[in-house]
Write an enzyme that holds these catalytic residues in place. Structure first.
Site, PDB file in Angstrom:
ATOM      1  N   SER A  49      33.871  38.447  41.897  1.00  0.00           N
ATOM      2  CA  SER A  49      34.430  36.921  41.680  1.00  0.00           C
ATOM      3  C   SER A  49      35.303  35.873  41.133  1.00  0.00           C
ATOM      4  O   SER A  49      34.925  35.177  41.127  1.00  0.00           O
ATOM      5  CB  SER A  49      34.182  38.171  39.708  1.00  0.00           C
ATOM      6  OG  SER A  49      34.899  38.712  39.481  1.00  0.00           O
TER       7      SER A  49
ATOM      8  N   LYS B 169      41.787  31.605  37.212  1.00  0.00           N
ATOM      9  CA  LYS B 169      40.792  32.292  37.362  1.00  0.00           C
ATOM     10  C   LYS B 169      40.015  32.054  35.824  1.00  0.00           C
ATOM     11  O   LYS B 169      40.852  32.253  34.261  1.00  0.00           O
ATOM     12  CB  LYS B 169      40.726  33.984  37.618  1.00  0.00           C
ATOM     13  CG  LYS B 169      38.953  34.263  37.644  1.00  0.00           C
ATOM     14  CD  LYS B 169      38.749  35.326  38.074  1.00  0.00           C
ATOM     15  CE  LYS B 169      37.978  36.199  37.830  1.00  0.00           C
ATOM     16  NZ  LYS B 169      37.940  37.621  38.171  1.00  0.00           N
TER      17      LYS B 169
ATOM     18  N   SER C 279      37.372  42.679  42.554  1.00  0.00           N
ATOM     19  CA  SER C 279      36.778  40.757  42.112  1.00  0.00           C
ATOM     20  C   SER C 279      37.949  39.888  42.600  1.00  0.00           C
ATOM     21  O   SER C 279      37.986  38.734  42.414  1.00  0.00           O
ATOM     22  CB  SER C 279      36.527  40.308  40.780  1.00  0.00           C
ATOM     23  OG  SER C 279      35.557  41.185  40.346  1.00  0.00           O
TER      24      SER C 279
END
Lengths: 490, 95
Positions: A153, A78, A177
């Site tokens: 996310s 990420k 997330s």
């Protein structure tokens, strides 16, 4: 053989047996990314040359039998994990040109074992969102259905694992997330206990809630990733000085005794919640029956403060964010607005141009809730309610090993469906926020499909530092269901 | 909870954000909705409840104070938007 179909565990085994090379494996993923990521947009940065150089170095290690299960394994990160020398944007224009000068601790661990960092994945800006539509770059599409969101996310990481662009990925979870995008993309997502994994080098959003964790194809792969990333780190004073178990022992525990002796709690407040999609409910009921047949004892428990979780979370997280994000002021790194009148004007123009709408909204909410005259009514009150939520969980775990719930009330929604209504978007996080508020671990495991063919996961939460129970029960559900298809046909 | 445009403007200044009229109006409505939803916390009895000020470990963490080499200005300033040798440059502060 299609190398991209290999799980992390299987790829590690074949690398060890020298049946495949890391260069072949990495190349297979890079080819797939090149062909399909034009549509899915799961990566913000993918550096093929750097990945192949790491793969060649890994092959050397393997040739000299100097390797671990992670050597030569292509992993996606990420884009809020600092990677030395590799751009780290956090999904934001304000960090568009930011090149970290050091590695996050989890990245350092990957590099020490000669994993291949294949790229940096898309995300909601500063991890604020549940759909990856808040990325300043582009929305990521769900590999199962390109008009749907991948969740967020960590939507880029979840989509990249589901699309078989990498062996595994790391995400971060502040309010769901990791687990929610894992559920929407049909992969496994584990949020460890707060403190289990070092946050050093993770760009902070809400520091008392943030936690790094794996997104993988199988529960076994998640256990392997946990073996690599867990542990105390002197560079993160909130990381826990606790012994780290071999997380794969959760798999052997299931193989030996199933779920016998395990008590699974069903929070009654969760099932009374309005707006749970019938397909999600059916998956939940199915897993409950399955776990019972595997030997678990099912009981009803109460989490009395469930109705206040969203309100308390969406005060605490923005308060912490407004403080954490104050550092992006155009002075030390990141974007700076040009042609400004004076210092104050430079700050204002830098932040207003550099941050997107959701980030600005949360900064405003946090600043408001922390401002003189409102602190006690908002942040103070929310922190007291958080203590009550923690007490609810502590009580539930006196009688249960696992709490079972849906991950999200619905399968993945359509792109643009909820983006203009922030409050409705916040309310979809109801099942995942509590684990962060209570600092307990949670896992999402694929458990079924909607009528429209979208994946639906099941969430399990356990007591602090009891990830092993999640791995044992998650592996049990995964193995017994033997879900098909496991991956989308992209 | 109704938030006025003036309140949004004041908060934006505290947060060092600049808003145009359209943004301010949109935020007014959204903040009123969001903070209105938060008002449900008023119904929770928190008498005698100590706030959870962190997540997990309620003890202090200390380490030995050992001098280490600093990364030096080249590394520290590598991402500076504007610099002059070993210093960050900012717009004029004193008029």
């Amino acid at each position: 053989m299609d190398l991209h179909t290999l799980s992390l565990a299987r790829a590690a085994q074949m690398l060890d047996e020298k049946k495949i090379s890391s260069t072949e494996l990495t190349r297979a993923y890079l080819d797939r990314i090149k062909t399909h990521d034009r549509t899915l947009n799961s990566f913000i940065t993918a550096d093929a040359d750097a990945a192949l150089a790491q793969a060649a170095a890994a092959d050397d290690q393997i040739a000299s039998n100097n390797h671990t299960p992670f050597t030569g394994i292509p992993v996606a990160l990420k884009d809020l994990l600092c990677t030395k020398g590799m751009r780290t944007t956090c999904g934001s224009k304000i960090l568009d040109n930011f090149v970290p000068q050091y590695d996050a601790t989890v990245v350092e661990k990957l590099r020490q074992s000669h994993s291949v960092i294949i790229g940096k994945t898309n995300m909601d800006e500063f991890a604020m969102g549940s759909s990856t539509e808040n990325s300043a770059y582009f929305p990521t599409r769900n590999p199962w259905h390109v008009d749907s969101v991948p969740g967020g996310s960590s939507g880029g990481s979840a989509a990249a694992v589901a699309a078989q662009f990498c062996s595994a990925a790391l995400g971060s979870d502040t309010g769901g997330s990791i687990r929610q995008p894992a559920s929407h993309c049909g992969v496994v997502g584990l949020k460890p206990t707060y403190g289990r994994v070092s946050r050093y080098g993770l760009v902070s959003y809400a520091s008392s809630l943030d936690q790094i964790g794996p997104i993988t194809r199988t529960v076994e792969d998640a256990a392997l990733m946990m073996n690599l990333i867990a542990g105390h780190d002197p560079k993160d004073s909130t990381s826990a000085p606790k012994p780290v178990p071999d997380f794969t022992s959760g798999l052997t525990a299931f193989d030996k005794t199933g779920l016998k002796g395990m008590t699974v709690g069903i929070p009654k407040e969760y099932l009374d919640m309005p707006g749970i999609d019938p397909d999600v409910r059916a998956v939940f009921d199915n897993v409950r029956t399955l776990m019972e047949s595997l030997g678990a004892e099912i009981r009803s428990v109460s989490l009395p403060h469930t109705d206040y979780v969203v309100a308390a979370y969406y005060i605490i997280a923005p308060c912490e964010a407004s403080s954490n994000l104050a550092r992006f002021d155009g002075v030390k790194y990141g974007f700076r607005a040009q042609d400004t009148a004076d210092l104050m004007d430079m700050y204002k123009q830098t932040k207003s141009t550099g941050f997107g709408p959701e980030v600005q909204r949360r900064i405003i909410i946090g600043t408001y809730a922390l401002s003189a005259g409102y602190y006690d009514a908002y942040y103070g009150k929310a922190s007291q309610v958080r203590a009550l939520i923690m007490a609810d969980f502590a009580k539930a775990f006196e009688t249960c090993d696992i709490l079972l719930s849906p991950v999200a009330p619905t399968p993945a929604f359509r792109i643009k469906e909820k983006i203009d209504d922030p409050l409705t978007m916040y309310l979809t996080d109801i099942f995942t926020l509590s684990a962060n508020m209570a600092a307990v671990p949670g896992i999402s495991v694929p458990a079924g499909f909607s009528a429209a063919g979208l994946p639906i996961g099941i969430q399990m939460m356990a007591n602090r530092f009891d990830e092993l129970s999640l791995i044992r029960a998650g592996y049990g559900v995964e193995k017994s269901m033997n879900l098909a298809p496991r991956f989308p046909d992209i | 909870m109704k938030i006025s445009e003036q309140e949004v403007e004041n908060i934006a200044h505290l947060a060092r954000l600049k808003m145009d009229d359209e943004q301010r109006q949109a935020l007014c409505g959204q903040l009123s909705d969001i903070l209105g939803y938060m008002d449900k916390l008023a119904h929770v009895d928190v008498t005698g409840v100590a706030p959870a000020s962190g997540a997990a470990f309620m003890h202090n963490v200390l380490r030995e104070d050992v001098p280490q080499t600093s990364p030096g200005p080249r590394v520290t300033l590598a991402n500076a938007p504007e610099k002059d040798q070993d210093y960050y440059l900012v717009p004029r502060v004193v008029k």
